[in-house]
Design a protein around this motif. Structure first.
Motif, PDB file in Angstrom:
ATOM      1  N   ILE A  65       0.876  -1.422  -0.145  1.00  0.00           N
ATOM      2  CA  ILE A  65      -0.022   0.313  -0.104  1.00  0.00           C
ATOM      3  C   ILE A  65       0.706   1.129  -0.205  1.00  0.00           C
ATOM      4  O   ILE A  65       0.757   2.395  -1.092  1.00  0.00           O
ATOM      5  N   ILE A  66       2.008   1.056   1.110  1.00  0.00           N
ATOM      6  CA  ILE A  66       2.377   2.570   0.841  1.00  0.00           C
ATOM      7  C   ILE A  66       3.945   2.733  -0.521  1.00  0.00           C
ATOM      8  O   ILE A  66       3.439   3.749  -0.325  1.00  0.00           O
ATOM      9  N   SER A  67       3.877   1.323  -0.875  1.00  0.00           N
ATOM     10  CA  SER A  67       4.634   2.267  -2.452  1.00  0.00           C
ATOM     11  C   SER A  67       3.719   2.423  -3.411  1.00  0.00           C
ATOM     12  O   SER A  67       4.522   2.196  -4.071  1.00  0.00           O
ATOM     13  N   THR A  68       2.393   1.919  -3.558  1.00  0.00           N
ATOM     14  CA  THR A  68       2.213   2.231  -4.526  1.00  0.00           C
ATOM     15  C   THR A  68       0.478   3.119  -4.528  1.00  0.00           C
ATOM     16  O   THR A  68       0.416   3.900  -5.612  1.00  0.00           O
ATOM     17  N   ILE A  69       0.037   3.493  -3.639  1.00  0.00           N
ATOM     18  CA  ILE A  69      -0.762   4.613  -3.696  1.00  0.00           C
ATOM     19  C   ILE A  69       0.127   5.921  -4.023  1.00  0.00           C
ATOM     20  O   ILE A  69      -1.235   6.560  -4.644  1.00  0.00           O
ATOM     21  N   ASN A  70       0.660   6.316  -3.614  1.00  0.00           N
ATOM     22  CA  ASN A  70       1.210   7.810  -4.543  1.00  0.00           C
ATOM     23  C   ASN A  70       2.303   6.941  -5.214  1.00  0.00           C
ATOM     24  O   ASN A  70       3.111   8.474  -5.440  1.00  0.00           O
ATOM     25  N   ASN A  71       2.161   6.041  -6.022  1.00  0.00           N
ATOM     26  CA  ASN A  71       3.533   5.905  -7.072  1.00  0.00           C
ATOM     27  C   ASN A  71       3.380   7.229  -8.405  1.00  0.00           C
ATOM     28  O   ASN A  71       2.486   7.795  -8.130  1.00  0.00           O
ATOM     29  N   ASP A  72       4.088   6.869  -9.099  1.00  0.00           N
ATOM     30  CA  ASP A  72       4.801   8.021 -10.227  1.00  0.00           C
ATOM     31  C   ASP A  72       4.074   7.930 -11.008  1.00  0.00           C
ATOM     32  O   ASP A  72       3.519   8.976 -11.623  1.00  0.00           O
ATOM     33  N   LYS A  73       2.938   7.536 -11.126  1.00  0.00           N
ATOM     34  CA  LYS A  73       2.195   7.260 -12.609  1.00  0.00           C
ATOM     35  C   LYS A  73       0.420   7.495 -12.032  1.00  0.00           C
ATOM     36  O   LYS A  73      -0.659   7.856 -12.969  1.00  0.00           O
ATOM     37  N   ILE A  74       0.605   8.391 -10.928  1.00  0.00           N
ATOM     38  CA  ILE A  74      -1.277   8.187 -10.383  1.00  0.00           C
ATOM     39  C   ILE A  74      -1.547   9.738 -10.974  1.00  0.00           C
ATOM     40  O   ILE A  74      -0.625  10.458 -10.979  1.00  0.00           O
ATOM     41  N   GLU A  75      -2.385  10.002 -11.256  1.00  0.00           N
ATOM     42  CA  GLU A  75      -2.998  10.886 -12.023  1.00  0.00           C
ATOM     43  C   GLU A  75      -3.765  12.053 -10.968  1.00  0.00           C
ATOM     44  O   GLU A  75      -4.945  12.276 -11.135  1.00  0.00           O
ATOM     45  N   ARG A  76      -4.045  11.991  -9.519  1.00  0.00           N
ATOM     46  CA  ARG A  76      -3.816  12.892  -8.692  1.00  0.00           C
ATOM     47  C   ARG A  76      -3.519  13.726  -7.624  1.00  0.00           C
ATOM     48  O   ARG A  76      -2.206  12.715  -7.264  1.00  0.00           O
ATOM     49  N   PRO A  77      -3.983  14.060  -6.408  1.00  0.00           N
ATOM     50  CA  PRO A  77      -3.005  14.671  -5.732  1.00  0.00           C
ATOM     51  C   PRO A  77      -1.893  13.299  -4.629  1.00  0.00           C
ATOM     52  O   PRO A  77      -3.301  12.280  -3.847  1.00  0.00           O
ATOM     53  N   ILE A  78      -1.161  13.748  -4.333  1.00  0.00           N
ATOM     54  CA  ILE A  78      -0.498  13.206  -3.435  1.00  0.00           C
ATOM     55  C   ILE A  78      -1.274  12.695  -1.805  1.00  0.00           C
ATOM     56  O   ILE A  78      -1.684  14.058  -1.584  1.00  0.00           O
ATOM     57  N   LEU A  79      -1.235  11.872  -1.261  1.00  0.00           N
ATOM     58  CA  LEU A  79      -1.579  11.557  -0.325  1.00  0.00           C
ATOM     59  C   LEU A  79      -1.487  11.497   0.255  1.00  0.00           C
ATOM     60  O   LEU A  79       0.236  10.969   0.626  1.00  0.00           O
ATOM     61  N   PRO A  80      -1.373  11.987   2.079  1.00  0.00           N
ATOM     62  CA  PRO A  80      -0.981  12.152   2.994  1.00  0.00           C
ATOM     63  C   PRO A  80      -1.020  10.395   4.246  1.00  0.00           C
ATOM     64  O   PRO A  80      -2.004  10.359   4.545  1.00  0.00           O
ATOM     65  N   ILE A  81       0.338   9.796   3.356  1.00  0.00           N
ATOM     66  CA  ILE A  81       0.055   8.480   4.243  1.00  0.00           C
ATOM     67  C   ILE A  81       0.817   7.947   5.214  1.00  0.00           C
ATOM     68  O   ILE A  81       2.103   7.815   4.272  1.00  0.00           O
ATOM     69  N   VAL A  82       1.133   7.261   6.264  1.00  0.00           N
ATOM     70  CA  VAL A  82       2.089   7.266   6.742  1.00  0.00           C
ATOM     71  C   VAL A  82       2.058   5.582   7.051  1.00  0.00           C
ATOM     72  O   VAL A  82       0.970   5.113   7.646  1.00  0.00           O
ATOM     73  N   SER A  83       3.298   4.766   7.769  1.00  0.00           N
ATOM     74  CA  SER A  83       2.618   3.777   8.345  1.00  0.00           C
ATOM     75  C   SER A  83       3.193   3.906  10.137  1.00  0.00           C
ATOM     76  O   SER A  83       3.972   4.796  10.082  1.00  0.00           O
ATOM     77  N   VAL A  84       2.596   3.612  10.595  1.00  0.00           N
ATOM     78  CA  VAL A  84       3.100   3.321  12.186  1.00  0.00           C
ATOM     79  C   VAL A  84       4.134   3.105  12.584  1.00  0.00           C
ATOM     80  O   VAL A  84       5.171   3.813  13.818  1.00  0.00           O
ATOM     81  N   TYR A  85       4.779   2.115  11.846  1.00  0.00           N
ATOM     82  CA  TYR A  85       6.333   2.133  11.764  1.00  0.00           C
ATOM     83  C   TYR A  85       7.588   2.410  11.937  1.00  0.00           C
ATOM     84  O   TYR A  85       7.930   2.987  12.747  1.00  0.00           O
ATOM     85  N   SER A  86       6.653   3.171  11.239  1.00  0.00           N
ATOM     86  CA  SER A  86       7.752   4.372  10.064  1.00  0.00           C
ATOM     87  C   SER A  86       8.089   6.040  11.423  1.00  0.00           C
ATOM     88  O   SER A  86       8.842   6.941  11.798  1.00  0.00           O
TER      89      SER A  86
END
Length: 186
Positions: A65-86
Protein backbone atom coordinates in the motif's frame (compact mmCIF):
# COMPACT_ATOMS: atom_id res chain seq x y z
CA UNK A 1 -18.41 16.61 -13.41
CA UNK A 2 -21.34 14.36 -14.33
CA UNK A 3 -24.88 15.72 -14.02
CA UNK A 4 -25.87 12.71 -11.97
CA UNK A 5 -23.49 11.45 -9.32
CA UNK A 6 -24.32 7.96 -8.11
CA UNK A 7 -24.25 7.28 -4.41
CA UNK A 8 -21.29 5.31 -3.19
CA UNK A 9 -23.21 2.04 -2.63
CA UNK A 10 -24.54 2.05 -6.21
CA UNK A 11 -21.16 3.08 -7.63
CA UNK A 12 -19.51 0.25 -5.66
CA UNK A 13 -22.02 -2.29 -6.98
CA UNK A 14 -21.48 -1.14 -10.57
CA UNK A 15 -17.70 -1.25 -10.14
CA UNK A 16 -17.83 -4.72 -8.54
CA UNK A 17 -19.95 -6.00 -11.42
CA UNK A 18 -17.60 -4.45 -14.00
CA UNK A 19 -14.83 -6.74 -12.78
CA UNK A 20 -16.23 -9.75 -14.70
CA UNK A 21 -16.86 -11.85 -11.63
CA UNK A 22 -13.49 -11.28 -9.93
CA UNK A 23 -15.25 -9.45 -7.11
CA UNK A 24 -18.43 -11.51 -6.99
CA UNK A 25 -17.58 -12.50 -3.39
CA UNK A 26 -17.87 -8.81 -2.46
CA UNK A 27 -21.28 -8.16 -3.99
CA UNK A 28 -23.26 -9.43 -1.00
CA UNK A 29 -21.05 -7.43 1.37
CA UNK A 30 -21.17 -4.22 -0.65
CA UNK A 31 -23.31 -2.28 1.83
CA UNK A 32 -20.83 -2.93 4.62
CA UNK A 33 -18.02 -1.99 2.22
CA UNK A 34 -19.82 1.18 1.14
CA UNK A 35 -20.64 2.32 4.66
CA UNK A 36 -17.16 1.88 6.10
CA UNK A 37 -15.25 3.03 3.03
CA UNK A 38 -17.33 6.14 2.36
CA UNK A 39 -16.62 7.29 5.90
CA UNK A 40 -12.87 6.78 5.40
CA UNK A 41 -13.00 8.57 2.04
CA UNK A 42 -14.72 11.57 3.63
CA UNK A 43 -11.87 11.84 6.15
CA UNK A 44 -9.32 11.60 3.35
CA UNK A 45 -11.13 14.27 1.32
CA UNK A 46 -10.98 16.50 4.41
CA UNK A 47 -7.19 16.24 4.18
CA UNK A 48 -6.57 13.93 7.12
CA UNK A 49 -3.42 11.85 7.25
CA UNK A 50 -3.83 8.07 7.03
CA UNK A 51 -1.76 6.13 9.56
CA UNK A 52 -1.58 2.56 8.33
CA UNK A 53 -1.29 -0.33 10.78
CA UNK A 54 -1.25 -4.01 9.92
CA UNK A 55 -0.79 -7.16 11.90
CA UNK A 56 2.55 -8.93 11.48
CA UNK A 57 1.26 -11.37 8.85
CA UNK A 58 0.10 -8.47 6.66
CA UNK A 59 3.36 -6.51 6.84
CA UNK A 60 3.80 -7.27 3.12
CA UNK A 61 0.45 -5.62 2.43
CA UNK A 62 1.42 -2.51 4.36
CA UNK A 63 4.57 -2.20 2.23
CA UNK A 64 2.51 -2.74 -0.90
CA UNK A 65 0.00 0.00 0.00
CA UNK A 66 2.69 2.50 1.01
CA UNK A 67 4.67 1.87 -2.18
CA UNK A 68 1.72 2.01 -4.59
CA UNK A 69 -0.87 4.47 -3.30
CA UNK A 70 1.26 7.46 -4.29
CA UNK A 71 3.26 5.94 -7.13
CA UNK A 72 4.64 8.16 -9.86
CA UNK A 73 1.93 7.14 -12.34
CA UNK A 74 -1.04 8.40 -10.33
CA UNK A 75 -3.05 11.23 -11.73
CA UNK A 76 -4.39 12.61 -8.48
CA UNK A 77 -2.99 14.59 -5.57
CA UNK A 78 -0.51 12.74 -3.39
CA UNK A 79 -2.12 11.45 -0.21
CA UNK A 80 -0.62 11.86 3.23
CA UNK A 81 -0.18 8.24 4.32
CA UNK A 82 2.39 6.84 6.72
CA UNK A 83 3.01 3.57 8.47
CA UNK A 84 2.74 3.53 12.24
CA UNK A 85 6.12 1.79 12.19
CA UNK A 86 7.70 4.80 10.48
CA UNK A 87 6.37 6.98 13.32
CA UNK A 88 7.46 4.66 16.10
CA UNK A 89 9.69 1.73 15.03
CA UNK A 90 9.32 0.06 18.44
CA UNK A 91 5.56 -0.30 18.03
CA UNK A 92 5.78 -4.09 18.34
CA UNK A 93 7.11 -3.69 21.89
CA UNK A 94 4.09 -1.78 23.15
CA UNK A 95 2.32 -3.68 25.87
CA UNK A 96 -0.63 -2.36 27.77
CA UNK A 97 -2.84 0.69 27.81
CA UNK A 98 -0.32 3.14 29.26
CA UNK A 99 2.16 2.64 26.40
CA UNK A 100 -0.67 2.92 23.87
CA UNK A 101 -1.71 6.19 25.56
CA UNK A 102 1.83 7.54 25.21
CA UNK A 103 1.97 6.62 21.53
CA UNK A 104 -1.51 7.99 20.92
CA UNK A 105 -0.53 11.28 22.60
CA UNK A 106 2.57 11.56 20.42
CA UNK A 107 0.53 10.98 17.26
CA UNK A 108 -2.16 13.44 18.35
CA UNK A 109 0.45 16.11 19.04
CA UNK A 110 2.17 15.47 15.71
CA UNK A 111 -0.96 15.44 13.56
CA UNK A 112 -3.24 17.77 15.57
CA UNK A 113 -5.98 15.14 15.49
CA UNK A 114 -6.17 15.44 11.68
CA UNK A 115 -5.59 11.74 11.05
CA UNK A 116 -7.30 8.39 10.85
CA UNK A 117 -5.96 4.93 11.48
CA UNK A 118 -6.40 2.32 8.77
CA UNK A 119 -5.97 -1.11 10.31
CA UNK A 120 -5.67 -4.32 8.29
CA UNK A 121 -5.37 -7.57 10.20
CA UNK A 122 -6.60 -9.81 12.95
CA UNK A 123 -8.95 -8.27 15.47
CA UNK A 124 -7.17 -9.92 18.38
CA UNK A 125 -3.71 -8.65 17.40
CA UNK A 126 -2.35 -6.08 19.86
CA UNK A 127 -1.58 -3.78 16.92
CA UNK A 128 -5.32 -3.24 16.48
CA UNK A 129 -5.68 -1.81 19.99
CA UNK A 130 -4.56 1.72 19.18
CA UNK A 131 -6.87 1.97 16.15
CA UNK A 132 -9.77 0.59 18.18
CA UNK A 133 -9.51 3.55 20.55
CA UNK A 134 -10.34 6.06 17.81
CA UNK A 135 -13.91 6.23 16.46
CA UNK A 136 -12.79 7.48 13.05
CA UNK A 137 -10.55 4.47 12.40
CA UNK A 138 -11.07 2.39 9.27
CA UNK A 139 -10.73 -1.38 9.55
CA UNK A 140 -10.29 -4.34 7.29
CA UNK A 141 -10.48 -6.68 10.24
CA UNK A 142 -10.43 -10.45 10.43
CA UNK A 143 -12.76 -12.68 12.44
CA UNK A 144 -14.32 -9.86 14.44
CA UNK A 145 -17.21 -7.45 14.13
CA UNK A 146 -16.09 -3.99 15.09
CA UNK A 147 -17.39 -0.44 14.61
CA UNK A 148 -16.53 0.98 11.16
CA UNK A 149 -15.01 -2.26 9.96
CA UNK A 150 -15.11 -4.40 6.89
CA UNK A 151 -14.91 -7.99 8.12
CA UNK A 152 -12.90 -10.73 6.44
CA UNK A 153 -12.09 -14.29 7.50
CA UNK A 154 -8.49 -15.09 8.38
CA UNK A 155 -8.99 -18.74 7.44
CA UNK A 156 -10.07 -17.84 3.87
CA UNK A 157 -7.59 -19.51 1.51
CA UNK A 158 -8.00 -16.56 -0.87
CA UNK A 159 -7.49 -13.85 1.76
CA UNK A 160 -4.37 -12.33 0.18
CA UNK A 161 -6.05 -12.15 -3.22
CA UNK A 162 -9.12 -10.55 -1.66
CA UNK A 163 -6.95 -7.95 0.11
CA UNK A 164 -5.36 -7.00 -3.20
CA UNK A 165 -8.79 -6.83 -4.85
CA UNK A 166 -10.12 -4.66 -2.03
CA UNK A 167 -7.13 -2.37 -2.35
CA UNK A 168 -7.75 -2.00 -6.08
CA UNK A 169 -11.40 -1.15 -5.37
CA UNK A 170 -10.35 1.26 -2.61
CA UNK A 171 -7.93 3.00 -4.96
CA UNK A 172 -10.64 3.29 -7.64
CA UNK A 173 -13.06 4.57 -5.00
CA UNK A 174 -10.53 7.16 -3.92
CA UNK A 175 -10.09 8.38 -7.49
CA UNK A 176 -13.85 8.55 -8.06
CA UNK A 177 -14.38 10.48 -4.82
CA UNK A 178 -11.54 12.91 -5.48
CA UNK A 179 -12.70 13.64 -9.03
CA UNK A 180 -16.38 14.04 -8.15
CA UNK A 181 -17.59 10.91 -9.94
CA UNK A 182 -19.37 9.54 -6.89
CA UNK A 183 -21.18 10.97 -3.89
CA UNK A 184 -19.54 9.55 -0.77
CA UNK A 185 -21.86 11.56 1.48
CA UNK A 186 -24.86 9.35 0.67
Amino acid sequence: MPEYMPDFAQWSLDTIRDEDGALSWLEEQRFNWATTTSSALLHILEGKTIILITDEKRKWFEKYIISTINNDKIERPILPIVSVYSLYPHYNNINGGEMIDILDNMISLSYKDDYIFWYVGSGDDKRSDIAKRRDSSYFWIFDEDFHNSFKLNSYDSHLDIKLLQLYKLFNSSLNAAMFGEVDVNS
